[in-house]
Design a protein around this motif. Structure first.
Motif, PDB file in Angstrom:
ATOM      1  N   SER A 116       0.825  -1.204   0.000  1.00 60.19           N
ATOM      2  CA  SER A 116       0.000   0.000   0.000  1.00 60.19           C
ATOM      3  C   SER A 116       0.861   1.257   0.000  1.00 60.19           C
ATOM      4  CB  SER A 116      -0.936   0.007   1.207  1.00 60.19           C
ATOM      5  OG  SER A 116      -1.853  -1.063   1.152  1.00 60.19           O
ATOM      6  N   LEU A 117       1.910   1.252   0.826  1.00 59.97           N
ATOM      7  CA  LEU A 117       2.806   2.404   0.881  1.00 59.97           C
ATOM      8  C   LEU A 117       3.364   2.738  -0.498  1.00 59.97           C
ATOM      9  CD1 LEU A 117       4.833   1.725   4.153  1.00 59.97           C
ATOM     10  CD2 LEU A 117       3.588   3.815   3.644  1.00 59.97           C
ATOM     11  N   TYR A 118       3.816   1.717  -1.203  1.00 63.83           N
ATOM     12  CA  TYR A 118       4.490   1.972  -2.472  1.00 63.83           C
ATOM     13  C   TYR A 118       3.498   2.202  -3.616  1.00 63.83           C
ATOM     14  CZ  TYR A 118       9.104   1.371  -0.566  1.00 63.83           C
ATOM     15  OH  TYR A 118      10.266   1.558   0.155  1.00 63.83           O
ATOM     16  N   PHE A 119       2.316   1.586  -3.553  1.00 62.11           N
ATOM     17  CA  PHE A 119       1.322   1.894  -4.577  1.00 62.11           C
ATOM     18  C   PHE A 119       0.796   3.318  -4.411  1.00 62.11           C
ATOM     19  CE2 PHE A 119       0.556  -2.857  -4.942  1.00 62.11           C
ATOM     20  CZ  PHE A 119       1.201  -2.949  -6.167  1.00 62.11           C
ATOM     21  N   LEU A 120       0.644   3.763  -3.176  1.00 61.20           N
ATOM     22  CA  LEU A 120       0.256   5.150  -2.940  1.00 61.20           C
ATOM     23  C   LEU A 120       1.350   6.103  -3.414  1.00 61.20           C
ATOM     24  CD1 LEU A 120      -1.415   4.881   0.583  1.00 61.20           C
ATOM     25  CD2 LEU A 120      -2.547   5.394  -1.583  1.00 61.20           C
ATOM     26  N   ALA A 121       2.609   5.710  -3.239  1.00 61.22           N
ATOM     27  CA  ALA A 121       3.710   6.525  -3.748  1.00 61.22           C
ATOM     28  C   ALA A 121       3.674   6.588  -5.273  1.00 61.22           C
ATOM     29  CB  ALA A 121       5.046   5.955  -3.269  1.00 61.22           C
ATOM     30  N   ARG A 142       1.826   5.146 -19.256  1.00 63.94           N
ATOM     31  CA  ARG A 142       0.995   4.168 -19.950  1.00 63.94           C
ATOM     32  C   ARG A 142       0.659   3.021 -19.004  1.00 63.94           C
ATOM     33  NH1 ARG A 142       3.614   3.716 -26.065  1.00 63.94           N
ATOM     34  NH2 ARG A 142       3.435   5.948 -26.579  1.00 63.94           N
ATOM     35  N   ALA A 143      -0.490   2.427 -19.252  1.00 62.49           N
ATOM     36  CA  ALA A 143      -0.958   1.348 -18.373  1.00 62.49           C
ATOM     37  C   ALA A 143       0.006   0.164 -18.368  1.00 62.49           C
ATOM     38  CB  ALA A 143      -2.353   0.900 -18.819  1.00 62.49           C
ATOM     39  N   ARG A 144       0.604  -0.124 -19.501  1.00 66.12           N
ATOM     40  CA  ARG A 144       1.518  -1.270 -19.576  1.00 66.12           C
ATOM     41  C   ARG A 144       2.698  -1.075 -18.642  1.00 66.12           C
ATOM     42  NH1 ARG A 144       4.166  -2.367 -25.325  1.00 66.12           N
ATOM     43  NH2 ARG A 144       4.917  -0.258 -24.859  1.00 66.12           N
ATOM     44  N   TYR A 145       3.276   0.109 -18.642  1.00 71.59           N
ATOM     45  CA  TYR A 145       4.409   0.373 -17.766  1.00 71.59           C
ATOM     46  C   TYR A 145       3.980   0.358 -16.292  1.00 71.59           C
ATOM     47  CZ  TYR A 145       6.595   1.962 -22.104  1.00 71.59           C
ATOM     48  OH  TYR A 145       7.093   2.041 -23.389  1.00 71.59           O
ATOM     49  N   ALA A 146       2.772   0.835 -16.037  1.00 69.39           N
ATOM     50  CA  ALA A 146       2.268   0.836 -14.665  1.00 69.39           C
ATOM     51  C   ALA A 146       2.100  -0.593 -14.157  1.00 69.39           C
ATOM     52  CB  ALA A 146       0.941   1.590 -14.595  1.00 69.39           C
ATOM     53  N   HIS A 147       1.641  -1.485 -15.023  1.00 67.77           N
ATOM     54  CA  HIS A 147       1.515  -2.896 -14.626  1.00 67.77           C
ATOM     55  C   HIS A 147       2.884  -3.512 -14.337  1.00 67.77           C
ATOM     56  CE1 HIS A 147      -2.719  -3.828 -14.826  1.00 67.77           C
ATOM     57  NE2 HIS A 147      -2.841  -3.283 -16.028  1.00 67.77           N
ATOM     58  N   ILE A 148       3.877  -3.173 -15.159  1.00 71.14           N
ATOM     59  CA  ILE A 148       5.228  -3.699 -14.948  1.00 71.14           C
ATOM     60  C   ILE A 148       5.770  -3.246 -13.595  1.00 71.14           C
ATOM     61  CG2 ILE A 148       7.618  -3.603 -15.758  1.00 71.14           C
ATOM     62  CD1 ILE A 148       6.526  -3.424 -18.609  1.00 71.14           C
ATOM     63  N   VAL A 149       5.609  -1.962 -13.294  1.00 72.16           N
ATOM     64  CA  VAL A 149       6.048  -1.431 -11.999  1.00 72.16           C
ATOM     65  C   VAL A 149       5.301  -2.117 -10.856  1.00 72.16           C
ATOM     66  CG1 VAL A 149       6.106   0.616 -10.534  1.00 72.16           C
ATOM     67  CG2 VAL A 149       6.750   0.795 -12.948  1.00 72.16           C
ATOM     68  N   SER A 150       4.001  -2.294 -11.020  1.00 67.28           N
ATOM     69  CA  SER A 150       3.179  -2.888  -9.967  1.00 67.28           C
ATOM     70  C   SER A 150       3.582  -4.333  -9.682  1.00 67.28           C
ATOM     71  CB  SER A 150       1.695  -2.827 -10.357  1.00 67.28           C
ATOM     72  OG  SER A 150       1.262  -1.495 -10.497  1.00 67.28           O
ATOM     73  N   PHE A 151       3.752  -5.121 -10.715  1.00 65.84           N
ATOM     74  CA  PHE A 151       4.128  -6.526 -10.504  1.00 65.84           C
ATOM     75  C   PHE A 151       5.540  -6.625  -9.913  1.00 65.84           C
ATOM     76  CE2 PHE A 151       0.818  -7.443 -13.812  1.00 65.84           C
ATOM     77  CZ  PHE A 151      -0.002  -8.198 -12.985  1.00 65.84           C
ATOM     78  N   SER A 152       6.415  -5.700 -10.288  1.00 67.86           N
ATOM     79  CA  SER A 152       7.758  -5.678  -9.701  1.00 67.86           C
ATOM     80  C   SER A 152       7.682  -5.393  -8.199  1.00 67.86           C
ATOM     81  CB  SER A 152       8.626  -4.629 -10.394  1.00 67.86           C
ATOM     82  OG  SER A 152       8.764  -4.914 -11.777  1.00 67.86           O
ATOM     83  N   LEU A 153       6.805  -4.471  -7.807  1.00 71.27           N
ATOM     84  CA  LEU A 153       6.623  -4.170  -6.388  1.00 71.27           C
ATOM     85  C   LEU A 153       6.051  -5.368  -5.645  1.00 71.27           C
ATOM     86  CD1 LEU A 153       5.239  -0.510  -6.499  1.00 71.27           C
ATOM     87  CD2 LEU A 153       7.470  -1.271  -5.657  1.00 71.27           C
ATOM     88  N   TRP A 154       5.112  -6.076  -6.275  1.00 71.43           N
ATOM     89  CA  TRP A 154       4.560  -7.273  -5.637  1.00 71.43           C
ATOM     90  C   TRP A 154       5.651  -8.303  -5.368  1.00 71.43           C
ATOM     91  CZ3 TRP A 154       0.416  -7.576  -3.018  1.00 71.43           C
ATOM     92  CH2 TRP A 154      -0.765  -6.920  -3.378  1.00 71.43           C
ATOM     93  N   VAL A 155       6.513  -8.507  -6.340  1.00 71.06           N
ATOM     94  CA  VAL A 155       7.599  -9.477  -6.176  1.00 71.06           C
ATOM     95  C   VAL A 155       8.540  -9.051  -5.056  1.00 71.06           C
ATOM     96  CG1 VAL A 155       9.632 -10.495  -7.277  1.00 71.06           C
ATOM     97  CG2 VAL A 155       7.495 -10.283  -8.566  1.00 71.06           C
ATOM     98  N   LEU A 156       8.913  -7.771  -5.044  1.00 71.59           N
ATOM     99  CA  LEU A 156       9.832  -7.262  -4.031  1.00 71.59           C
ATOM    100  C   LEU A 156       9.258  -7.426  -2.630  1.00 71.59           C
ATOM    101  CD1 LEU A 156      12.364  -5.677  -3.167  1.00 71.59           C
ATOM    102  CD2 LEU A 156      11.072  -3.569  -3.581  1.00 71.59           C
ATOM    103  N   VAL A 157       8.015  -6.998  -2.441  1.00 74.94           N
ATOM    104  CA  VAL A 157       7.405  -7.061  -1.111  1.00 74.94           C
ATOM    105  C   VAL A 157       7.165  -8.497  -0.680  1.00 74.94           C
ATOM    106  CG1 VAL A 157       5.366  -6.427   0.238  1.00 74.94           C
ATOM    107  CG2 VAL A 157       6.360  -4.785  -1.349  1.00 74.94           C
ATOM    108  N   THR A 158       6.687  -9.328  -1.597  1.00 78.26           N
ATOM    109  CA  THR A 158       6.395 -10.723  -1.252  1.00 78.26           C
ATOM    110  C   THR A 158       7.653 -11.477  -0.854  1.00 78.26           C
ATOM    111  OG1 THR A 158       4.503 -10.737  -2.773  1.00 78.26           O
ATOM    112  CG2 THR A 158       5.376 -12.872  -2.084  1.00 78.26           C
ATOM    113  N   VAL A 159       8.719 -11.296  -1.618  1.00 78.54           N
ATOM    114  CA  VAL A 159       9.983 -11.970  -1.298  1.00 78.54           C
ATOM    115  C   VAL A 159      10.531 -11.460   0.033  1.00 78.54           C
ATOM    116  CG1 VAL A 159      12.398 -12.235  -2.009  1.00 78.54           C
ATOM    117  CG2 VAL A 159      10.565 -12.462  -3.697  1.00 78.54           C
ATOM    118  N   SER A 160      10.404 -10.174   0.288  1.00 79.76           N
ATOM    119  CA  SER A 160      10.903  -9.600   1.537  1.00 79.76           C
ATOM    120  C   SER A 160      10.162 -10.155   2.753  1.00 79.76           C
ATOM    121  CB  SER A 160      10.764  -8.075   1.514  1.00 79.76           C
ATOM    122  OG  SER A 160      11.498  -7.509   0.448  1.00 79.76           O
TER     123      SER A 160
END
Length: 339
Positions: A116-121, A142-160
């Motif tokens: 939530s912190l990073y999606f709000l950012a 663009r939406a495509r780039y936003a999805h790439i950023v979002s999935f990258s954040l999911w991976v980072l947070v989940t692994v952490s």
């Protein structure tokens, strides 16, 4: 992110510390339990509606809508375990669900908070680009780039946060089973470093975007007045959520880590730190109930869909009592939808 560290979470280790073990009375437990149930109902309804609306939208989606969609998923992933936290309090501080649900509850708590912190950012960053670089940013917004950023954040947070799923998180204290991720998190200096690394970048990025937008609007941006107001409302609400939901928790956790266990602290002070930890931890859950307001202010299509739903319900109710007013209500729906 406290889960980066591997030390044993806080538990009383001697007679002196046992005397200062955090105590939750019946009134506190009833208040916390009722609070979590209320937040659960608000967040579940608000984010379910948001996810339904975002999933049904057609056409090209904006980057802000993409980030808000992922934010709704993050909120719902945590909302589903709020009844477990409520049960913990309503049963007098006892965790009856066992080891695995405790691990999942702690995992989802941190995943939701930092996602939530990073999606709000990201929403704040998108508003900054839209206001300050409205034309030049079209290629990257663009939406495509936003999805790439979002999935990258999911991976980072989940692994952490993954270590929480493989380490023991329950213990027996005074004859009751406690879930260590409920107000008994690690109190080590390494946890303090992880806390700062997890929170500070997102907070500073959001604050910087907010100040830069204010500066740009103050200088006289060419953005339409309506868009200026929407941008200010969105960033202002995001900062409000940071200040109310996230900042108190991280300040309290830092104070708790630095102060708890110090030999010169009185038992009363230690219990005060523990109570502040419980209170601010509960505030982090409030972001799930407040985030739908970000969708309402920050996503034009979401706001339009909500208006259409409200107008449709109003028209249906009026139509049931007066068929002669059907045409008038249809015109009202059309006008409000365009607004």
């Amino acid at each position: 992110m406290d889960s980066f560290t591997t030390e044993v979470p806080f538990l009383p280790s001697n007679q002196s510390s046992e005397a200062c073990t955090p105590q939750e009375n019946t009134v506190e437990n009833m208040i916390f339990g009722s609070y979590y149930i209320l937040v659960f109902l608000l967040a579940l309804n608000g984010n379910s509606l948001a996810l339904w609306i975002f999933s049904r939208q057609r056409g090209t989606s904006s980057p802000a809508n993409v980030f808000l969609l992922h934010l709704a998923v993050a909120d719902l992933s945590y909302v589903i375990i709020l009844p477990l936290r409520a049960t913990y309090h309503l049963t007098g501080g006892h965790w009856p669900f066992g080891e695995v649900p405790c691990r999942v509850a702690g995992f989802l708590f941190y995943v939701n908070m930092y996602a939530s912190l990073y999606f709000l950012a990201c929403v704040a960053g998108d508003r900054y680009l839209a206001v300050v670089y409205a034309v030049r940013s079209l290629k990257i917004r663009r939406a495509r780039y936003a999805h790439i950023v979002s999935f990258s954040l999911w991976v980072l947070v989940t692994v952490s946060m993954a270590p929480l799923l493989v380490t023991k998180q329950t213990a027996e204290v005074d004859g009751s089973t406690v879930c260590l991720q409920l107000y008994r998190e690690k109190a080590s200096r390494r946890a303090l470093v992880s806390l700062a690394v997890a929170f500070t970048p997102a907070f500073l990025a959001t604050l910087s975007c907010y100040l830069l937008i204010i500066h740009s609007l103050w200088k006289g941006s060419r953005l339409e007045p309506a868009l200026k107001i929407r941008a200010l409302r969105t960033i202002g609400l995001v900062m409000f959520i940071y200040v109310v939901c996230f900042l108190p928790y991280h300040v309290s956790r830092a104070t708790f880590i630095l102060g708890y266990g110090q030999p010169h602290l009185s038992c009363l002070t230690q219990r005060g730190l523990a109570l502040a930890n419980r209170l601010t931890s509960s505030l982090t859950c409030l972001n799930g109930a407040l985030d739908p307001l970000v969708y309402l202010f920050g996503a034009e299509k979401f706001r339009g869909s909500v208006q259409r739903l409200l107008c449709r319900d109003k028209a249906a109710g009026s139509g049931a009592t007066s068929g002669d007013m059907k045409g008038t209500h249809e015109s009202s729906i059309s006008a409000k939808s365009e607004f």
